[in-house]
Enzyme design. Structure first.
Site, PDB file in Angstrom:
ATOM      1  N   GLU A   7       0.722   1.253 -11.721  1.00 43.50           N
ATOM      2  CA  GLU A   7       1.122  -0.105 -12.072  1.00 43.50           C
ATOM      3  C   GLU A   7      -0.115  -0.948 -12.324  1.00 43.50           C
ATOM      4  O   GLU A   7      -1.190  -0.695 -11.791  1.00 43.50           O
ATOM      5  CB  GLU A   7       1.952  -0.719 -10.934  1.00 43.50           C
ATOM      6  CG  GLU A   7       2.482  -2.108 -11.247  1.00 43.50           C
ATOM      7  CD  GLU A   7       3.494  -2.612 -10.221  1.00 43.50           C
ATOM      8  OE1 GLU A   7       4.059  -3.704 -10.437  1.00 43.50           O
ATOM      9  OE2 GLU A   7       3.728  -1.907  -9.215  1.00 43.50           O
ATOM     10  N   ASN A  39      13.379  -2.608 -13.628  1.00 48.66           N
ATOM     11  CA  ASN A  39      12.845  -2.167 -12.333  1.00 48.66           C
ATOM     12  C   ASN A  39      13.157  -3.207 -11.275  1.00 48.66           C
ATOM     13  O   ASN A  39      12.961  -4.414 -11.495  1.00 48.66           O
ATOM     14  CB  ASN A  39      11.322  -1.988 -12.415  1.00 48.66           C
ATOM     15  CG  ASN A  39      10.696  -1.859 -11.036  1.00 48.66           C
ATOM     16  OD1 ASN A  39      10.762  -0.818 -10.408  1.00 48.66           O
ATOM     17  ND2 ASN A  39      10.110  -2.955 -10.537  1.00 48.66           N
ATOM     18  N   GLU A  40      13.638  -2.757 -10.137  1.00 50.70           N
ATOM     19  CA  GLU A  40      13.922  -3.634  -8.995  1.00 50.70           C
ATOM     20  C   GLU A  40      14.589  -4.932  -9.439  1.00 50.70           C
ATOM     21  O   GLU A  40      14.195  -6.033  -9.052  1.00 50.70           O
ATOM     22  CB  GLU A  40      12.644  -3.916  -8.186  1.00 50.70           C
ATOM     23  CG  GLU A  40      12.123  -2.680  -7.474  1.00 50.70           C
ATOM     24  CD  GLU A  40      11.073  -2.971  -6.405  1.00 50.70           C
ATOM     25  OE1 GLU A  40      10.708  -4.148  -6.220  1.00 50.70           O
ATOM     26  OE2 GLU A  40      10.623  -2.012  -5.750  1.00 50.70           O
ATOM     27  N   TYR A  57       9.975   2.437   1.150  1.00 58.16           N
ATOM     28  CA  TYR A  57       8.610   2.478   1.664  1.00 58.16           C
ATOM     29  C   TYR A  57       8.622   2.650   3.183  1.00 58.16           C
ATOM     30  O   TYR A  57       9.459   2.079   3.881  1.00 58.16           O
ATOM     31  CB  TYR A  57       7.853   1.195   1.301  1.00 58.16           C
ATOM     32  CG  TYR A  57       7.467   1.130  -0.147  1.00 58.16           C
ATOM     33  CD1 TYR A  57       6.318   1.762  -0.619  1.00 58.16           C
ATOM     34  CD2 TYR A  57       8.256   0.443  -1.074  1.00 58.16           C
ATOM     35  CE1 TYR A  57       5.958   1.711  -1.956  1.00 58.16           C
ATOM     36  CE2 TYR A  57       7.908   0.387  -2.413  1.00 58.16           C
ATOM     37  CZ  TYR A  57       6.757   1.025  -2.845  1.00 58.16           C
ATOM     38  OH  TYR A  57       6.408   0.987  -4.174  1.00 58.16           O
ATOM     39  N   GLU A 114       9.713   5.144  -6.416  1.00 58.67           N
ATOM     40  CA  GLU A 114       8.709   4.450  -5.595  1.00 58.67           C
ATOM     41  C   GLU A 114       8.925   4.863  -4.150  1.00 58.67           C
ATOM     42  O   GLU A 114      10.007   4.651  -3.596  1.00 58.67           O
ATOM     43  CB  GLU A 114       8.796   2.928  -5.722  1.00 58.67           C
ATOM     44  CG  GLU A 114       8.306   2.390  -7.048  1.00 58.67           C
ATOM     45  CD  GLU A 114       8.199   0.865  -7.073  1.00 58.67           C
ATOM     46  OE1 GLU A 114       7.906   0.263  -6.010  1.00 58.67           O
ATOM     47  OE2 GLU A 114       8.415   0.283  -8.145  1.00 58.67           O
ATOM     48  N   GLN A 167       0.671   4.409  -4.840  1.00 56.02           N
ATOM     49  CA  GLN A 167       0.437   4.538  -6.266  1.00 56.02           C
ATOM     50  C   GLN A 167      -0.769   5.424  -6.510  1.00 56.02           C
ATOM     51  O   GLN A 167      -1.443   5.820  -5.561  1.00 56.02           O
ATOM     52  CB  GLN A 167       0.219   3.173  -6.894  1.00 56.02           C
ATOM     53  CG  GLN A 167       1.473   2.317  -6.944  1.00 56.02           C
ATOM     54  CD  GLN A 167       1.275   1.023  -7.726  1.00 56.02           C
ATOM     55  OE1 GLN A 167       0.257   0.800  -8.375  1.00 56.02           O
ATOM     56  NE2 GLN A 167       2.245   0.148  -7.634  1.00 56.02           N
TER      57      GLN A 167
END
Length: 498
Positions: free
Chosen positions: A26, A173-174, A240, A297, A346
């Site tokens: 990203e 995204n999101e 996460y 992710e 990432q």
């Protein structure tokens, strides 16, 4: 207690798709700029502006797919600002990540060239949150069309005669958060609209990816599958691992306590529950499992390193992260019937990175070594395993001492990966090969461990945590007895022979 593992060599359970070992880049902090892109005029050795040391490391790791340009950045990214002569590209403010100026020097052509240099598949995320249907449609046309059109002519004028092959395209995204704070019903309708104009040109076939839920938002998954399932090829999931009690108190990447060690591993294992429960919902609407679940992710998220820009999300990477990677990849293996891709967050200098850079220096993290060791599982057949393992008592609840996964590659070799979650004691592991028709078995191994629970690599000590040959095993017939070190990740290769 001895951990007993039976591996059914005659019971394949599906293919572990290589894209489970994917990554994410990203426009955030020093991931793209400095981590990947230094420009052609940089004194750092590079190929067309992309640093050679990182290229070489990622090739060795056999990176299969790379996601770009975000993340939250995707839904404020306007792709036309990132093509054409770099000196005329429009600058913008990266409002999500640190408020820094984004000069758009790394755009579509640079990303596609990076993927070509790596030999990996590009996965592009389109802008739904602040973009338009036309903008997304024209991006796909610019990338993949070979006929007469303004986008084709513009691409050729910018130096690319032939269209690219682009298989994976994410529609937003999101969108439940930074991508627009939408309700699932609203995004489902937007997805249906936008994906209509993500067209297939020539022989290129787009795999359309819908924005799925955050963690345990099962309502989002249900609404999307019900209202938009027939228009998608895959749907995403984000999760996460945060050891601390909240997003504002995530915990440190190094210097943490034994309690934080167990908390981190316990929360990493929550991925199993998430995938299982979301899969139940997907099965309701897609019993044939046509639609893939992409965990695009995932990884550890700690407090940033002291003295660094809080918007850059720079953190160190320890043997604890290596174990999070190992056990999470094992969970993906177990669900290979649904999980067709995953993208660690990432790639460089951000969150759970595989490489860290500082000027012309680069260091490989413990997480890198796990991905490198586990590449033998890519596109291999998952083998059924039956385990009886010791249990670790922690203040966060019980943890298994070991996590194990096994696969057989195209050459007939069986690879067994073993994670020892116990940071104090070695794990005694007894492996039994069932359904193995050969007379004997030959074994070789590699292990990764550390001398401290926060052991990590630095630019001064780049090999403090590095793979080493593993020989603490004995073989008798089709049985193998091994003693794997505390806090370690080990991969064994089993081949026919005495």
């Amino acid at each position: 207690m001895t951990n007993r593992i039976a591996i059914q060599a005659d019971q394949p359970q599906g293919t572990i798709h290589r894209n489970i070992y994917g990554h994410f880049s990203e426009h955030l902090g020093r991931c793209i700029y400095e981590g990947l892109w230094v420009g052609e005029s940089s004194p750092i050795p590079n190929t067309h502006g992309i640093r050679n040391d990182v290229l070489d490391a990622l090739r060795r790791m056999k990176i299969p797919v790379l996601r770009w340009p975000g993340g939250c950045f995707a839904d404020e990214y306007h792709w036309k600002d990132g093509v054409g002569p770099r000196e005329t590209r429009k600058s913008m403010i990266n409002t999500h990540w640190g408020g820094v100026v984004e000069n758009n020097h790394f755009g579509t052509h640079e990303f596609m060239q990076l993927c070509e240099l790596l030999g990996c598949e590009p996965y592009i995320n389109g802008n739904v949150g602040s973009g338009t249907v036309q903008e997304m449609s024209e991006w796909v046309e610019y990338l993949t069309f070979d006929g007469l059109s303004p986008m084709t002519e513009w691409r050729k004028a910018n130096g690319r005669e032939q269209p690219w092959k682009v298989q994976y395209f994410g529609v937003g995204n999101e969108n439940w958060g930074c991508g627009g704070n939408m309700r699932p019903e609203y995004y489902a309708d937007l997805y249906r609209q936008f994906q209509t104009y993500v067209r297939n040109y020539g022989e290129n076939r787009i795999h359309k990816i819908a924005c799925g839920p955050n963690s345990d938002d099962y309502e989002w998954m249900d609404v999307l599958m019900k209202n938009a399932g027939r228009f998608m090829d895959s749907i995403t999931l984000h999760y996460y691992t945060i050891p601390g009690p909240s997003w504002s108190e995530k915990g440190a990447a190094t210097g943490f306590t034994e309690a934080e060690w167990s908390s981190t591993l316990k929360k990493a294992m929550h991925m199993e529950e998430l995938i299982a429960k979301h899969s139940v919902i997907m099965d309701r609407y897609d019993p044939s499992k046509r639609i893939g679940l992409l965990v695009d992710e995932w990884g550890t998220w700690y407090d940033v390193e002291p003295g660094t820009n809080p918007g850059f999300l720079y953190q160190q990477n320890t043997i604890r992260d290596a174990l999070v990677a190992g056990i999470t990849l094992h969970i993906f293996h177990e669900h290979c019937d649904r999980v067709r891709m995953a993208n660690l967050a990432q790639l460089a200098n951000v969150l759970q990175s595989v490489v860290l850079t500082e000027g012309d220096k680069m260091v490989l993290t413990p997480t890198y070594h796990v991905f490198d060791m586990f590449k033998v599982h890519q596109d291999a057949e998952r083998l059924a395993t039956h385990a009886s393992v010791a249990e670790l008592a922690t203040e966060h609840g019980p943890l298994p001492q070991v996590s194990v996964s096994a696969s057989r590659d195209a050459g007939g070799r069986i690879h067994v990966s073993i994670c020892n979650l116990d940071h104090r004691e070695a794990a005694n592991v007894r492996l039994e090969l069932r359904g193995w028709t050969e007379a004997g078995v030959s074994v070789s191994g590699t292990t990764l461990t550390s001398d401290a629970i926060d052991g990590h690599n630095t630019f001064e000590r780049p090999d403090r945590v590095a793979p080493a040959p593993f020989s603490a095993y004995s073989v008798e017939g089709h049985r193998l007895q091994a003693a794997v070190a505390p806090m370690s990740v080990t991969v064994l290769e089993l081949t026919p022979g005495a």
